[in-house]
Design an enzyme around this catalytic site. Structure first.
Site, PDB file in Angstrom:
ATOM      1  CE1 TYR A 147      67.114  56.484 162.544  1.00  0.00           C
ATOM      2  CE2 TYR A 147      68.631  55.157 163.833  1.00  0.00           C
ATOM      3  CZ  TYR A 147      68.383  55.984 162.764  1.00  0.00           C
ATOM      4  OH  TYR A 147      69.392  56.327 161.909  1.00  0.00           O
ATOM      5  CG  ASP A 169      67.366  70.347 155.847  1.00  0.00           C
ATOM      6  OD1 ASP A 169      66.689  70.655 156.853  1.00  0.00           O
ATOM      7  OD2 ASP A 169      68.318  69.541 155.882  1.00  0.00           O
ATOM      8  N   GLY A 179      68.579  70.675 160.796  1.00  0.00           N
ATOM      9  CA  GLY A 179      69.703  71.107 159.971  1.00  0.00           C
ATOM     10  C   GLY A 179      70.008  72.582 160.141  1.00  0.00           C
ATOM     11  CE  LYS A 185      67.283  56.209 158.802  1.00  0.00           C
ATOM     12  NZ  LYS A 185      67.655  57.054 157.671  1.00  0.00           N
ATOM     13  CG  HIS A 215      76.240  61.452 167.864  1.00  0.00           C
ATOM     14  ND1 HIS A 215      76.173  61.906 166.567  1.00  0.00           N
ATOM     15  CD2 HIS A 215      75.127  60.684 168.031  1.00  0.00           C
ATOM     16  CE1 HIS A 215      75.083  61.445 165.980  1.00  0.00           C
ATOM     17  NE2 HIS A 215      74.448  60.696 166.855  1.00  0.00           N
ATOM     18  CG  ASN A 237      78.550  55.310 166.489  1.00  0.00           C
ATOM     19  OD1 ASN A 237      77.482  55.768 166.856  1.00  0.00           O
ATOM     20  ND2 ASN A 237      79.012  54.160 166.937  1.00  0.00           N
ATOM     21  CG  ASN A 284      62.698  62.978 162.937  1.00  0.00           C
ATOM     22  OD1 ASN A 284      61.635  62.908 162.319  1.00  0.00           O
ATOM     23  ND2 ASN A 284      63.229  64.141 163.304  1.00  0.00           N
TER      24      ASN A 284
END
Length: 323
Positions: free
Chosen positions: A139, A29, A34, A143, A187, A168, A74
């Protein structure tokens, strides 16, 4: 040994905490989002970047890696719109570097953390894996590109992989040792809990006139530990040769409205939220809910923890958070 890239992030750190009970783990990482404190002390930690060949070669040469789990993307939709270069560079190009190193060191097992954003704005009430993928932001595109790359690598190089598309992630580890800590926080559940703790002035609800029972958007929330369990089941199936080139949705099949989430936060905490109704956000679908019937049938996974448990664990973390 399992390599977990992005293992210091929110979902990655919860996966590590559960998987370490069964497997030796090395976490890679770069700590851009993080937290070093979130990595279980029993795991080997390497600060490095999945887009850096030297970092990856060091890990693959130093440890007997038999599978890779990828959480190092990201993931802010709004940011991806204003800075698509960042998203294609990290989420696609850097992932290609990781896959290239895997092929070089003959590591053929890969678990990919994907997203509901690959579906865009679906035309169905409940999303299954056959629902058309029509992402509406960089985004989601990034993916989906990786999912296509994995399919091509599987055919060409024999890569074994499982893709997990989830909605979520929410909650925190029941120990309250690790939890959700983003900067900025986007969130809903942590935003509400921060407001209830006095860390925010208000909670903004973006639209109250959607075609839903209470007028607010409905989303699918899964406890982060349930997500970790799904990843472990997928990894075990992959290592046993039972599954490959599979895509699974991870959802609760029901969904909860923004209003329901806020009310449940108030119930769990005993504190009343200061709520403001704001304008709708462009591109927000009224409802995003997935069925997980496929992964339940094939791997026996389902979301065990309900919304109240999700929020109770998150509340415990937010009251005592260490990072």
């Amino acid at each position: 040994m399992i390599l977990v890239v992005g293992g210091a992030g929110y979902i990655g750190s919860h996966l590590v905490k559960e998987l370490i009970k069964k497997e030796d783990i090395v976490v890679l990482d770069n700590l851009s989002t993080g937290h070093r404190e979130a990595v279980d002390s029993r795991a080997v930690f390497v600060k490095g970047d999945l887009g850096n060949e030297e970092d990856l070669q060091m890990v693959f040469r130093s440890y007997p890696i038999k599978a890779v789990m990828h959480f190092a993307a990201n993931s802010l939709v709004g940011e991806s719109v204003v800075d698509p270069l960042k998203y294609y560079q990290n989420n696609v190009a850097a992932t290609l570097t990781l896959l290239k190193m895997m092929m070089k060191f003959k590591v053929k097992n890969f678990i990919f953390s994907s997203t509901a954003a690959t579906y865009g704005i679906p035309s169905v009430e409940v999303i299954d894996e056959s629902t058309a993928t029509q992402p509406i932001n960089p985004y989601g595109h990034s993916k989906l590109m990786v999912e296509q790359i994995l399919a091509d690598f599987s055919k060409a190089y024999g890569l074994n992989y499982v893709v997990l598309r989830y909605f979520n992630a929410a909650g925190a580890h029941s120990s309250a040792v690790i939890g959700e800590s983003h900067d900025p926080e986007t969130h809903l559940i942590p935003i509400v809990l921060q407001q209830l703790l006095g860390e925010r002035e208000k909670v903004s609800v973006f639209g109250s006139d959607y075609d839903t029972p209470d007028g607010t958007c409905i989303r699918d929330y899964i406890h982060v530990t349930d997500l970790a369990t799904a990843h472990i089941l997928a990894l075990e199936a992959l290592l046993l040769g039972k599954k490959s080139a599979e895509i699974y949705n991870l959802g609760n099949g029901l969904g909860f409205s923004v209003k329901e989430v806020i009310e449940t936060c108030e119930k769990v905490t005993g504190v009343k939220a200061n709520v403001e109704i704001a304008d709708r956000r462009p591109g927000d679908p009224a409802r995003l809910v997935a069925t997980s019937e496929k992964i339940y049938t094939q791997l026996g996974w389902k979301a065990d923890r309900n919304l109240e448990q999700i929020i109770a664990d998150a509340w415990k973390w937010h009251q005592n958070k260490k990072y």
